[in-house]
Design a protein around this motif. Structure first.
Motif, PDB file in Angstrom:
ATOM      1  N   GLN A 263       0.814  -1.218   0.000  1.00 20.60           N
ATOM      2  CA  GLN A 263       0.000   0.000   0.000  1.00 20.60           C
ATOM      3  C   GLN A 263       0.850   1.272   0.000  1.00 20.60           C
ATOM      4  O   GLN A 263       0.643   2.159  -0.799  1.00 20.60           O
ATOM      5  N   GLN A 264       1.856   1.317   0.874  1.00 27.46           N
ATOM      6  CA  GLN A 264       2.643   2.559   0.957  1.00 27.46           C
ATOM      7  C   GLN A 264       3.599   2.732  -0.220  1.00 27.46           C
ATOM      8  O   GLN A 264       3.778   3.805  -0.747  1.00 27.46           O
ATOM      9  N   LEU A 265       4.256   1.648  -0.620  1.00 29.44           N
ATOM     10  CA  LEU A 265       5.268   1.798  -1.671  1.00 29.44           C
ATOM     11  C   LEU A 265       4.785   1.307  -3.033  1.00 29.44           C
ATOM     12  O   LEU A 265       5.519   1.347  -4.007  1.00 29.44           O
ATOM     13  N   ASN A 266       3.555   0.799  -3.060  1.00 22.98           N
ATOM     14  CA  ASN A 266       2.934   0.445  -4.324  1.00 22.98           C
ATOM     15  C   ASN A 266       3.651  -0.679  -5.080  1.00 22.98           C
ATOM     16  O   ASN A 266       3.701  -0.691  -6.302  1.00 22.98           O
ATOM     17  N   LEU A 267       4.224  -1.599  -4.335  1.00 19.86           N
ATOM     18  CA  LEU A 267       4.900  -2.731  -4.988  1.00 19.86           C
ATOM     19  C   LEU A 267       3.868  -3.737  -5.493  1.00 19.86           C
ATOM     20  O   LEU A 267       2.790  -3.871  -4.914  1.00 19.86           O
ATOM     21  N   ASN A 268       4.256  -4.431  -6.554  1.00 23.42           N
ATOM     22  CA  ASN A 268       3.403  -5.432  -7.144  1.00 23.42           C
ATOM     23  C   ASN A 268       3.646  -6.765  -6.417  1.00 23.42           C
ATOM     24  O   ASN A 268       4.634  -7.433  -6.672  1.00 23.42           O
ATOM     25  N   ILE A 269       2.764  -7.103  -5.457  1.00 23.77           N
ATOM     26  CA  ILE A 269       3.007  -8.312  -4.647  1.00 23.77           C
ATOM     27  C   ILE A 269       1.822  -9.259  -4.723  1.00 23.77           C
ATOM     28  O   ILE A 269       0.671  -8.832  -4.602  1.00 23.77           O
ATOM     29  N   ARG A 270       2.115 -10.533  -4.920  1.00 28.93           N
ATOM     30  CA  ARG A 270       1.053 -11.536  -4.844  1.00 28.93           C
ATOM     31  C   ARG A 270       1.175 -12.262  -3.519  1.00 28.93           C
ATOM     32  O   ARG A 270       2.219 -12.857  -3.242  1.00 28.93           O
ATOM     33  N   PHE A 271       0.139 -12.198  -2.724  1.00 31.08           N
ATOM     34  CA  PHE A 271       0.139 -12.897  -1.433  1.00 31.08           C
ATOM     35  C   PHE A 271      -0.525 -14.257  -1.612  1.00 31.08           C
ATOM     36  O   PHE A 271      -1.672 -14.331  -2.032  1.00 31.08           O
ATOM     37  N   ILE A 272       0.200 -15.300  -1.339  1.00 28.01           N
ATOM     38  CA  ILE A 272      -0.355 -16.642  -1.513  1.00 28.01           C
ATOM     39  C   ILE A 272      -0.637 -17.239  -0.141  1.00 28.01           C
ATOM     40  O   ILE A 272       0.280 -17.404   0.661  1.00 28.01           O
ATOM     41  N   ASN A 273      -1.877 -17.572   0.088  1.00 25.09           N
ATOM     42  CA  ASN A 273      -2.216 -18.195   1.359  1.00 25.09           C
ATOM     43  C   ASN A 273      -2.100 -19.710   1.227  1.00 25.09           C
ATOM     44  O   ASN A 273      -2.965 -20.368   0.687  1.00 25.09           O
ATOM     45  N   ALA A 274      -1.000 -20.257   1.726  1.00 29.01           N
ATOM     46  CA  ALA A 274      -0.788 -21.716   1.609  1.00 29.01           C
ATOM     47  C   ALA A 274      -0.741 -22.345   2.995  1.00 29.01           C
ATOM     48  O   ALA A 274      -0.172 -23.409   3.199  1.00 29.01           O
ATOM     49  N   LYS A 275      -1.345 -21.677   3.968  1.00 30.57           N
ATOM     50  CA  LYS A 275      -1.279 -22.132   5.362  1.00 30.57           C
ATOM     51  C   LYS A 275      -1.727 -23.585   5.529  1.00 30.57           C
ATOM     52  O   LYS A 275      -1.030 -24.393   6.135  1.00 30.57           O
ATOM     53  N   THR A 276      -2.895 -23.875   4.963  1.00 28.70           N
ATOM     54  CA  THR A 276      -3.454 -25.212   5.177  1.00 28.70           C
ATOM     55  C   THR A 276      -2.538 -26.279   4.597  1.00 28.70           C
ATOM     56  O   THR A 276      -2.277 -27.308   5.222  1.00 28.70           O
ATOM     57  N   LEU A 277      -2.030 -26.015   3.398  1.00 30.00           N
ATOM     58  CA  LEU A 277      -1.139 -26.974   2.738  1.00 30.00           C
ATOM     59  C   LEU A 277       0.070 -27.294   3.631  1.00 30.00           C
ATOM     60  O   LEU A 277       0.407 -28.449   3.865  1.00 30.00           O
ATOM     61  N   PHE A 278       0.697 -26.264   4.147  1.00 32.97           N
ATOM     62  CA  PHE A 278       1.895 -26.454   4.978  1.00 32.97           C
ATOM     63  C   PHE A 278       1.550 -27.137   6.309  1.00 32.97           C
ATOM     64  O   PHE A 278       2.215 -28.092   6.719  1.00 32.97           O
ATOM     65  N   LEU A 279       0.507 -26.640   6.962  1.00 34.55           N
ATOM     66  CA  LEU A 279       0.210 -27.164   8.302  1.00 34.55           C
ATOM     67  C   LEU A 279      -0.251 -28.618   8.246  1.00 34.55           C
ATOM     68  O   LEU A 279       0.055 -29.405   9.131  1.00 34.55           O
ATOM     69  N   ARG A 280      -0.943 -28.978   7.152  1.00 33.37           N
ATOM     70  CA  ARG A 280      -1.344 -30.382   7.001  1.00 33.37           C
ATOM     71  C   ARG A 280      -0.108 -31.259   6.862  1.00 33.37           C
ATOM     72  O   ARG A 280       0.006 -32.308   7.469  1.00 33.37           O
ATOM     73  N   ALA A 281       0.840 -30.796   6.038  1.00 35.67           N
ATOM     74  CA  ALA A 281       2.051 -31.601   5.803  1.00 35.67           C
ATOM     75  C   ALA A 281       2.913 -31.684   7.062  1.00 35.67           C
ATOM     76  O   ALA A 281       3.655 -32.636   7.261  1.00 35.67           O
ATOM     77  N   LEU A 282       2.794 -30.687   7.903  1.00 39.15           N
ATOM     78  CA  LEU A 282       3.632 -30.655   9.109  1.00 39.15           C
ATOM     79  C   LEU A 282       2.989 -31.386  10.297  1.00 39.15           C
ATOM     80  O   LEU A 282       3.646 -31.619  11.310  1.00 39.15           O
ATOM     81  N   ALA A 283       1.718 -31.731  10.146  1.00 38.66           N
ATOM     82  CA  ALA A 283       1.004 -32.339  11.273  1.00 38.66           C
ATOM     83  C   ALA A 283       1.737 -33.582  11.771  1.00 38.66           C
ATOM     84  O   ALA A 283       2.151 -34.433  10.981  1.00 38.66           O
ATOM     85  N   LYS A 284       1.948 -33.645  13.045  1.00 37.82           N
ATOM     86  CA  LYS A 284       2.565 -34.796  13.734  1.00 37.82           C
ATOM     87  C   LYS A 284       4.055 -34.976  13.437  1.00 37.82           C
ATOM     88  O   LYS A 284       4.675 -35.933  13.895  1.00 37.82           O
ATOM     89  N   VAL A 285       4.636 -34.081  12.653  1.00 39.86           N
ATOM     90  CA  VAL A 285       6.074 -34.200  12.371  1.00 39.86           C
ATOM     91  C   VAL A 285       6.843 -33.563  13.531  1.00 39.86           C
ATOM     92  O   VAL A 285       6.570 -32.420  13.911  1.00 39.86           O
ATOM     93  N   THR A 286       7.810 -34.300  14.087  1.00 40.21           N
ATOM     94  CA  THR A 286       8.572 -33.750  15.219  1.00 40.21           C
ATOM     95  C   THR A 286      10.060 -33.629  14.903  1.00 40.21           C
ATOM     96  O   THR A 286      10.780 -32.897  15.565  1.00 40.21           O
ATOM     97  N   ASP A 287      10.528 -34.332  13.875  1.00 38.43           N
ATOM     98  CA  ASP A 287      11.951 -34.306  13.563  1.00 38.43           C
ATOM     99  C   ASP A 287      12.329 -32.975  12.883  1.00 38.43           C
ATOM    100  O   ASP A 287      11.737 -32.613  11.860  1.00 38.43           O
ATOM    101  N   PRO A 288      13.322 -32.253  13.450  1.00 34.91           N
ATOM    102  CA  PRO A 288      13.648 -30.920  12.910  1.00 34.91           C
ATOM    103  C   PRO A 288      14.027 -30.928  11.436  1.00 34.91           C
ATOM    104  O   PRO A 288      13.583 -30.073  10.674  1.00 34.91           O
ATOM    105  N   GLY A 376      14.396   4.644   1.038  1.00 38.68           N
ATOM    106  CA  GLY A 376      13.172   5.065   1.717  1.00 38.68           C
ATOM    107  C   GLY A 376      12.387   3.939   2.364  1.00 38.68           C
ATOM    108  O   GLY A 376      11.183   4.063   2.578  1.00 38.68           O
ATOM    109  N   LEU A 377      13.059   2.849   2.691  1.00 35.50           N
ATOM    110  CA  LEU A 377      12.367   1.733   3.345  1.00 35.50           C
ATOM    111  C   LEU A 377      12.074   2.112   4.795  1.00 35.50           C
ATOM    112  O   LEU A 377      12.870   2.773   5.452  1.00 35.50           O
ATOM    113  N   GLU A 378      10.937   1.644   5.285  1.00 43.67           N
ATOM    114  CA  GLU A 378      10.528   1.982   6.642  1.00 43.67           C
ATOM    115  C   GLU A 378      11.511   1.435   7.685  1.00 43.67           C
ATOM    116  O   GLU A 378      11.999   0.305   7.539  1.00 43.67           O
ATOM    117  N   GLN A 379      11.773   2.227   8.726  1.00 41.00           N
ATOM    118  CA  GLN A 379      12.710   1.843   9.795  1.00 41.00           C
ATOM    119  C   GLN A 379      12.453   0.426  10.323  1.00 41.00           C
ATOM    120  O   GLN A 379      13.368  -0.346  10.553  1.00 41.00           O
TER     121      GLN A 379
END
Ligand code: XMP
Length: 509
Positions: A263-288, A376-379
């Motif tokens: 909004q402030q700097l008017n960059l062309n950004i695509r926000f991809i919501n892939a939360k479910t995909l990642f969290l499903r794949a990570l479910a029950k995984v404990t090994d780093p 001119g990037l924000e502090q």
């Protein structure tokens, strides 16, 4: 420009930093750089770095000795001085015991590199070998109690040697000595500024990209944000940034970026919501390592799928920094053994035929911050502490669940607020919380509790290769602990991590 030949010293990057602080551009190359390559670079001066080897060892790193006949001033530091002296007919020998630490420098005459330097000042020594005899034409310019030949010069040929390290802050007037070399001897000019760098980069990117498109993986960290802004200033809407929400980001991460960059700097950004995909794949995984691999693989999948939608994209931009580049040219460097499989946003997918754009590859982290400021990037974005690609997944030890993510997000947010309010955010390399996979007994309002434990990690560091645990005031730690236990449901104990790197690492997984 100044050419630094890297014989493997741990202080090499410091030499480069010191030169650049004087607004002189420099680059670091490996000892096998040829004389033809040096001539093509046309440096105003050459600095030979220190290194861990002994010059008389069989496989010790060496450069072409013709470097001393080019008419270019040369400054050899420690091993670099040994190389110069032995190449020109002097004698270097093991002193039997290492000399390490402060020494008082006795300067013969305040001229040459010692112009304006007081005759007695401390210097920092770190060497096992010493020079026994100088080649013809050289004379001693400084000594210490233990080292007769602490500095030497061949005045006619402009060849200089320091046994000690002028680049480390412990050498009181080291910076003055380096300045004398750069400006009085080499005749350098102060042309290296972030303003000039930004102007040159913007022009270079424009002519390289022409009318094509560029893709950039935006992580929200300072490096990719600065690359984004630089490219935006250069080619505007021909840049598309891709931001992947992998479900293990900090509180409000995506929203904050939307406000500042989109909004402030008017960059062309695509926000991809892939939360479910990642969290499903990570479910029950404990090994780093498994967590890291899953996140790395899915990131590439999501990124590639999105990138393919951008027609006419020929380039992929990355926020590679100079230390990554030096690592691969260093005499003893090269990729260090894999301790953790790092996942870096924006890595080049193998089967995508994109050309790379790496506009920060000659900059150090603090220069990137200066560049960000210039653009001119924000502090808030400029001073962002590093955040790992696998995000909170490697700070939640054990299973990653929605509840555990909510707990860690709240703790992390609160911790950063306190660290910022106390004025420590910029002073620390990183400060974060880790949710442990064990519970402990507590008592709250006469009730027994059996809840989670959170560890606080705060470190100081220059480059993340080594790090010290931060000696935060007890009062601040007390306040953080109190607030976490009182305000975050599900936590009844806070511990502070007092391990340094090595032998520990900064992240826990
Ligand atoms: P360690 O834990 O190895 O971390 O001492 C060193 C620095 O690297 C960051 N880190 C990462 N950064 N992708 C990243 O982009 C990763 O996979 C990753 N793992 C660790 C860590 O936060 C620290 O600054």
């Amino acid at each position: 420009m100044i050419l630094i030949i890297d014989f493997g010293s741990q202080y090499n990057q410091l030499i480069a930093r010191r030169v650049r602080e004087c607004h002189v551009y420099c680059r670091i190359d490996a000892p096998d750089i040829t004389v033809a390559e040096i001539k093509a670079l046309n440096p105003d001066g050459i600095i030979l770095s220190g290194g861990p080897a002994s010059i008389y060892e069989k496989n010790s790193p060496k450069s072409d000795t013709a470097v001393f006949d080019l008419g270019i001033p040369v400054l050899g530091i420690c091993y670099g001085m040994h190389f110069m002296i032995s190449a020109l007919g002097g004698v270097v020998e093991g002193v039997g015991r290492r000399e390490y630490g402060f020494s008082e420098l006795n300067i013969k005459k305040a001229d040459g590199l010692f112009q304006g330097v007081s005759k007695k000042s401390t210097c920092w020594m770190s060497h096992g070998d010493s020079i026994r005899r100088l080649p013809r034409g050289f004379k001693i310019t400084a000594s210490t109690a233990n080292t007769k030949i602490a500095a030497a010069v061949h005045a006619k040929k402009n060849l200089f040697g320091f046994q000690y390290h002028p680049e480390v802050a412990h050498t009181q007037m080291g910076k003055k000595m380096l300045r004398n070399f750069l400006f009085d001897v080499c005749g350098c000019r102060r042309t290296w500024t972030m303003k000039s760098f930004a102007r040159r980069s913007i022009e270079e990117i424009r002519s390289k990209v022409a009318d094509k498109k560029v893709i950039l993986g935006l992580s929200g960290g300072v490096d990719s944000s600065v690359v984004a802004l630089l490219l935006h200033k250069s080619i505007g809407k021909q840049l598309t940034c891709i931001f992947v929400d992998n479900g293990v980001l900090r509180k409000d991460e995506a929203r904050k970026l939307k406000v500042t960059l989109k909004q402030q700097l008017n960059l062309n950004i695509r926000f991809i919501n892939a939360k479910t995909l990642f969290l499903r794949a990570l479910a029950k995984v404990t090994d780093p390592e498994k967590k890291r691999k899953i996140i790395g693989r899915l990131f590439m999948q999501v990124f590639e799928a999105e990138a393919r939608k951008i027609k006419g994209a020929d380039f992929l931009a990355q926020g590679t920094l100079y230390p990554d580049v030096i690592e691969s040219v260093s005499a003893f460097g090269g990729p260090t053994s894999v301790i953790k499989s790092h996942h870096n946003v924006g890595g080049l997918p193998k089967n995508m035929k994109l050309k790379l754009i790496e506009p920060l590859k000659y900059l150090f982290k603090d220069e990137v911050r200066l560049l960000g400021k210039e653009l001119g990037l924000e502090q808030d974005l400029i001073w962002r502490q590093p955040f790992p690609g696998p995000g909170l997944a490697i700070r939640i030890l054990g299973e990653i669940t929605h509840r555990r993510l909510t707990i860690l997000r709240s703790v992390d947010d609160l911790l950063l607020e306190e660290i910022k309010n106390a004025g420590y955010y910029k002073k620390l390399w990183q400060s974060f919380a880790v949710l442990l996979p064990i519970k402990s007994v507590g008592v709250m309002g006469d009730q027994r509790t059996y809840e989670n434990i959170v560890a606080i990690r705060a470190v100081t560091s220059k480059d993340a290769m080594t790090a010290d645990w931060a000696k935060l005031p007890h009062k601040l730690l007390g306040r953080i602990s109190n607030r976490i236990i009182n305000e975050v449901n599900g936590v009844n104990r806070v511990v502070y991590d007092i391990s340094s790197k090595p032998p520990s690492t900064i992240e826990w997984e």
